[in-house]
Design an enzyme around this catalytic site. Structure first.
Site, PDB file in Angstrom:
ATOM      1  N   ASP A 203       0.875  -1.166   0.000  1.00  0.00           N
ATOM      2  CA  ASP A 203       0.000   0.000   0.000  1.00  0.00           C
ATOM      3  C   ASP A 203       0.923   1.230   0.000  1.00  0.00           C
ATOM      4  OD1 ASP A 203      -1.517   2.150   0.755  1.00  0.00           O
ATOM      5  OD2 ASP A 203      -2.317   1.244   2.598  1.00  0.00           O
TER       6      ASP A 203
ATOM      7  N   SER B  94      -4.709  14.108 -14.618  1.00  0.00           N
ATOM      8  CA  SER B  94      -6.009  14.054 -15.290  1.00  0.00           C
ATOM      9  C   SER B  94      -6.383  15.418 -15.830  1.00  0.00           C
ATOM     10  CB  SER B  94      -7.052  13.610 -14.263  1.00  0.00           C
ATOM     11  OG  SER B  94      -8.349  13.850 -14.737  1.00  0.00           O
TER      12      SER B  94
ATOM     13  N   ARG C  53     -25.830  14.691 -14.568  1.00  0.00           N
ATOM     14  CA  ARG C  53     -25.106  14.214 -13.389  1.00  0.00           C
ATOM     15  C   ARG C  53     -24.423  15.427 -12.745  1.00  0.00           C
ATOM     16  NH1 ARG C  53     -20.430   9.686 -14.165  1.00  0.00           N
ATOM     17  NH2 ARG C  53     -19.485  11.370 -15.365  1.00  0.00           N
TER      18      ARG C  53
ATOM     19  N   TYR D  26     -11.295  14.415  -5.551  1.00  0.00           N
ATOM     20  CA  TYR D  26     -10.406  13.641  -6.432  1.00  0.00           C
ATOM     21  C   TYR D  26      -9.590  14.586  -7.315  1.00  0.00           C
ATOM     22  CZ  TYR D  26      -9.164  11.518 -10.881  1.00  0.00           C
ATOM     23  OH  TYR D  26      -8.485  11.171 -12.022  1.00  0.00           O
TER      24      TYR D  26
ATOM     25  N   ASN E 224     -18.148   5.000 -14.822  1.00  0.00           N
ATOM     26  CA  ASN E 224     -17.714   5.615 -16.083  1.00  0.00           C
ATOM     27  C   ASN E 224     -18.539   5.088 -17.251  1.00  0.00           C
ATOM     28  OD1 ASN E 224     -14.756   5.410 -14.425  1.00  0.00           O
ATOM     29  ND2 ASN E 224     -15.384   7.373 -15.245  1.00  0.00           N
TER      30      ASN E 224
ATOM     31  N   LYS F  56      -5.311  15.565  -7.625  1.00  0.00           N
ATOM     32  CA  LYS F  56      -4.435  15.592  -8.816  1.00  0.00           C
ATOM     33  C   LYS F  56      -3.730  16.943  -8.905  1.00  0.00           C
ATOM     34  CE  LYS F  56      -5.068  11.444 -10.168  1.00  0.00           C
ATOM     35  NZ  LYS F  56      -3.975  10.475  -9.952  1.00  0.00           N
TER      36      LYS F  56
END
Ligand code: UD1
Length: 341
Positions: free
Chosen positions: A60, A130, A299, A155, A205, A159
């Site tokens: 990990d 991303s 969404r 998230y 996704n 990044k």
């Protein structure tokens, strides 16, 4: 001796395809993965493609001790020429529900990787970033100079923060060089169908849901919103075949090896946008299989349209996309069919 590259998250979707491309290009990958979002079956898939199972350390990366000890073991076998750091949580929706899970894992892992790179004099790092760092862009196609906007999700913020941490570390005088690869929407699978995307549980996704809906394993696909200001009213994204994306990591390693100092961001996309309805149509054309679908509400958090200005990667990394949208959807379907069998 082949150059050795540590691939964190090498059992994941993009990581496993990159491992294949690394071996093809003459590198020796060493996978670091804790299988928190993948399964060990990917190792059999890799073996079927490569003829051998790549080296693996089950760790990990957010555990500093585990990670540094794994690097000590790997370094004891010889020089580590590069690191490709994929290991991170990536579900946008979940990150809004469990932000600390994302901050603790994604950020700590990146800091630990940098510490390990320093201890073992690793000079090349490829970071999995991303297009989410651009938020809702002012202009499209979006290039690397576009401002990094306020993140739309925890998230996305991880990044942005990790890119910044790597940039600060390189600027501090570290001998490390870094390529920050900003992915658009990776889809598809290895053409052999031995590896592909394996979402655990309900896929969030588009393409994994679409293939499962086409296989009648799920309810019809809901198209999230048809009232966006786009030609057909549905959102536009830049869908890139995962093999093209994987190959870009090999190109980034080559590029890094030729640099003296570097910390550069590169967009990895095709440079073309497709709407959700176009993806459905392309899938049906490529496979002959209908996609049961209906139109639903937007969404929350979705961006209307984003696609890449990808010429920097094309020119500087000498990299191009070889696969079409149809190729990617056909490969995604073939992979899905192996999961049904
Ligand atoms: C987002 C991020 C991307 C991140 C990825 C990880 C942006 C611009 N992109 O991709 O950086 O790596 O999440 O999860 O922030 N759709 C449907 N029905 C579905 C699923 C999706 O219509 O059941 C539509 C979405 O509204 C969207 C498109 O399909 O327009 C693609 O969605 P998805 O595959 O989830 O990726 P992004 O949200 O673009």
């Amino acid at each position: 001796m082949n150059k050795r590259v540590v691939v964190t998250g090498g059992a994941g979707y993009i990581g496993s395809h990159t491992v294949v491309e690394l071996v093809k290009a003459g590198y020796t990958p060493v996978i670091l993965d804790d299988f928190s979002n993948s399964t060990k079956e990917v190792l059999s898939g890799l073996k079927a493609i490569l003829g051998f199972e790549p080296a693996l350390e089950e760790v990990d990366c957010s555990s500093r001790t585990e990670l540094l000890q794994a690097f000590d073991r790997i370094a004891a076998e010889g020089t580590i020429d590069g690191i490709i750091h994929f290991a991170a949580f990536k579900a946008v929706g979940e990150s809004t529900q469990r932000p600390l899970k994302y901050y603790a894992n994604n950020i700590a892992s990146t800091v630990h990787i940098l510490e390990a790179s320093e201890t073992h004099n690793v000079s090349n790092l490829v970071f999995s970033s991303s297009c989410t760092v651009y938020g809702q862009p002012d202009t499209i196609p979006v290039d690397e100079e576009a401002p990094v906007k306020g993140a739309e999700s925890p998230y996305g913020y991880t990044k942005q923060v990790c890119e910044r941490i790597i940039t600060d570390f390189v600027a501090s005088g570290s001998p490390l060089k870094a390529a920050l690869l900003r992915y658009f929407n990776p889809i598809g699978a290895h053409p052999s169908s031995h590896i592909g995307e394996l979402p655990l549980g309900h896929p969030n996704n588009l393409v994994p849901y679409l293939t499962q809906a086409a296989a009648k394993l799920r309810d019809p696909l809901t198209v999230f919103g048809s009232d966006y200001p786009t030609p057909d009213g549905t959102c536009i994204r830049d869908y890139i075949h995962v093999m093209d994306l994987a190959n870009a990591h090999v190109s980034a390693l080559h590029w890094l090896s030729e640099q003296e100092n570097a910390c550069e961001a590169f967009n990895l996309g095709t440079g073309h946008g497709n709407s959700v309805l176009e993806v459905i149509q392309a899938f049906e054309q490529a496979t002959g299989v209908p996609v049961p679908h209906n139109i639903g509400a937007r969404r929350p958090g979705d961006i209307t349209a984003i696609f890449a200005e990808a010429s920097k990667a094309r020119h500087e990394l000498s990299w191009t996309c070889k696969y079409s949208l149809e190729d990617a959807l056909r490969d995604a379907w073939n992979w899905q069919c192996t999961l049904i069998d």
